[in-house]
Design an enzyme around this catalytic site. Structure first.
Site, PDB file in Angstrom:
ATOM      1  N   SER A 199     -31.344 -33.747  19.497  1.00 11.71           N
ATOM      2  CA  SER A 199     -32.010 -32.520  19.246  1.00 11.71           C
ATOM      3  C   SER A 199     -33.610 -32.766  19.597  1.00 11.71           C
ATOM      4  O   SER A 199     -33.765 -33.082  20.633  1.00 11.71           O
ATOM      5  CB  SER A 199     -32.659 -32.181  17.590  1.00 11.71           C
ATOM      6  N   LYS A 200     -33.995 -31.754  18.898  1.00 12.51           N
ATOM      7  CA  LYS A 200     -35.584 -31.303  19.759  1.00 12.51           C
ATOM      8  C   LYS A 200     -35.827 -32.509  19.370  1.00 12.51           C
ATOM      9  O   LYS A 200     -37.382 -32.866  20.738  1.00 12.51           O
ATOM     10  CB  LYS A 200     -36.533 -30.175  19.104  1.00 12.51           C
ATOM     11  N   ARG A 201     -36.029 -33.190  18.633  1.00 10.11           N
ATOM     12  CA  ARG A 201     -36.834 -34.225  18.067  1.00 10.11           C
ATOM     13  C   ARG A 201     -36.620 -35.426  18.786  1.00 10.11           C
ATOM     14  O   ARG A 201     -37.091 -36.569  19.408  1.00 10.11           O
ATOM     15  CB  ARG A 201     -37.241 -34.984  16.406  1.00 10.11           C
ATOM     16  N   LYS A 202     -35.108 -35.351  19.523  1.00 11.40           N
ATOM     17  CA  LYS A 202     -34.376 -36.484  20.472  1.00 11.40           C
ATOM     18  C   LYS A 202     -34.732 -36.099  21.654  1.00 11.40           C
ATOM     19  O   LYS A 202     -33.214 -36.962  22.471  1.00 11.40           O
ATOM     20  CB  LYS A 202     -33.135 -37.317  19.667  1.00 11.40           C
ATOM     21  N   GLY A 203     -35.503 -35.611  22.331  1.00  9.24           N
ATOM     22  CA  GLY A 203     -35.002 -35.455  23.663  1.00  9.24           C
ATOM     23  C   GLY A 203     -34.408 -33.798  24.027  1.00  9.24           C
ATOM     24  O   GLY A 203     -35.066 -33.505  25.102  1.00  9.24           O
TER      25      GLY A 203
END
Length: 430
Positions: A199-203
């Site tokens: 996800s965006k939060r995870k890359g």
């Protein structure tokens, strides 16, 4: 001859998964001395945008993924799709449903040998008849893909494993058209380090995000190459040339690739440390210009000294401006922790006064003389080295942690060192 393609859609920015697919195709082409072709799948007229297209091309160039042919645009190949669909209609291999043209899928098994995963078989009837041309006249993904791959003489289709389910549908289209079938290689998907969906939060950010954050293209290139591929012997830091030499599809893994942001930062730091101060200055200067720390025509020699002092401490180019702020800003901004550290020791005042007096007597100023003045004071006062070094570093930087004190004093220069020590004395007198 090996011919591969990367076929992004300009309906969004290029993300980590997409650029890793481009990289694997590029590496395979370069290893096999083949051709890397860029095709833009822009048949979605409503969502395709020139902004996205421009950024995709810029991102590929930034990473060094130069293409040998293209970019070709599907939106300019409509006549080919219509012509081939009409041929299938005349051969009674397709039928119409309203304005749409639909392929009659034969009721037999479809099987292919994946170069990474081995034999994959789909039973008869596992998917329905396939739309070739939609009612609005545009081709479907699978139909346009097959026609383009055939027309562009693509020998190997290297793509994410999420496309495995598309492969039998494409085999049915190849069979109906009587086209030769390319080799298929489905590479593992990228997941977060906790095995959850990226996800965006995870890359899962656009490639441009990593560039703007100060990642070096060679570091991101190296990191992406290791997402689902291994050169063996536990090697991790490889140049572009070494990666091309070692890359084979046999070494591509079947299991999911884990995106580890901490490892990317570590690798980027390694690449930063390998650059000379002059090379690093060229990369860092846009970040310093943006902050207003330097202007056109700045003193490159002084800036290189600052970079050399800090480069072992930074993992991203964007961190340099923050780490180096105390060199460029006139007034020191103390962190709460640093300020508390200064004020709790009353003897710091005495140490600062005596160090100021000593430094004023020096006829010149460099790392050696700065160290000599500090060491003599430490010996004369009978204190531990840290009792001088730590508070003086705080006075000069506003932080508890920083570069080596004597090199720091030399780069700052005697006048600035004296000024900051004097100002810190005023702070401690409040």
């Amino acid at each position: 001859m090996v011919r591969v393609r990367f076929a992004p859609s300009p309906t969004g920015f290029l993300h980590i998964g997409g650029v890793r697919t481009a990289l694997f195709n590029w590496l395979f082409a370069r290893h096999e001395k083949g051709a890397f072709i860029l095709r833009i799948e822009d048949t979605d007229r409503a969502r395709s945008q020139d902004t996205y297209l421009g950024q995709i091309l810029e991102d590929l160039k930034w990473l060094g993924l130069n293409w040998d042919e293209g970019p070709y645009f599907q939106s300019k190949r409509s006549s080919l799709y219509r012509e081939q669909a009409q041929k299938l209609l005349k051969a009674q291999k397709a039928y119409t449903e309203g304005a749409a043209i639909i392929l009659k899928v034969p009721r037999h098994d479809f099987e292919f040998t994946d170069l990474i995963r081995g034999k994959i078989k789909f039973s008869a009837g596992s998917f329905k008849d396939q739309v070739l041309i939609k009612s609005d006249g545009t081709p479907t993904y699978n139909f346009a893909c097959c026609l383009d791959d055939h027309d562009m003489r693509i020998s190997h289709v290297i793509r994410g494993e999420d496309h495995i389910s598309n492969t039998p549908k494409q085999l049915a289209i190849y069979e109906a058209l009587g086209f030769a079938i390319p080799e298929f290689a489905h590479i593992p998907l990228i997941v977060a380090s906790d095995r959850s969906r990226l996800s965006k939060r995870k890359g899962a950010m656009p490639v441009s995000y990593y560039r703007d954050q100060g990642y070096l293209p060679e570091a991101l290139f190296n990191f992406l190459a290791l997402l689902g591929w291994s050169p063996g012997a536990n090697r991790e830091v490889l140049s572009q040339e070494e990666t091309v030499k070692e890359f084979t599809l046999e070494r591509v893994l079947k299991t999911a690739a884990y995106f580890n942001p901490e490892k990317l930062e570590w690798m980027n730091g390694r690449y930063i440390q390998q650059l000379s101060a002059e090379q690093l200055l060229e990369r860092v200067s846009p970040f310093l210009l943006e902050r207003g720390y330097i202007k056109q025509g700045y003193d490159k020699e002084k800036a290189s000294e600052i970079i050399q002092l800090l480069k072992m401490r930074i993992k991203k180019l964007s961190e340099f401006a923050e780490q180096a702020a105390f060199f460029f800003e006139e007034k020191i901004k103390f962190t709460p922790e640093a300020k508390e550290f200064l004020l709790k020791e009353q003897k710091n005042k005495d140490i600062f006064n005596k160090l100021i007096a000593s430094l004023k007597k020096t006829d010149s100023f460099d790392t050696e003389r700065a160290e000599t003045a500090c060491r003599q004071l430490i010996a004369n006062e009978g204190i531990r080295a840290g009792e001088l070094i730590h508070p003086v570093r705080v006075a000069l930087t506003g932080k508890r942690v920083g570069p080596g004190l004597f090199e720091l004093m030399s780069v700052l220069g005697r006048e600035k060192v004296l000024k900051r020590l004097t100002e810190t004395l005023k702070l401690m007198g409040q």
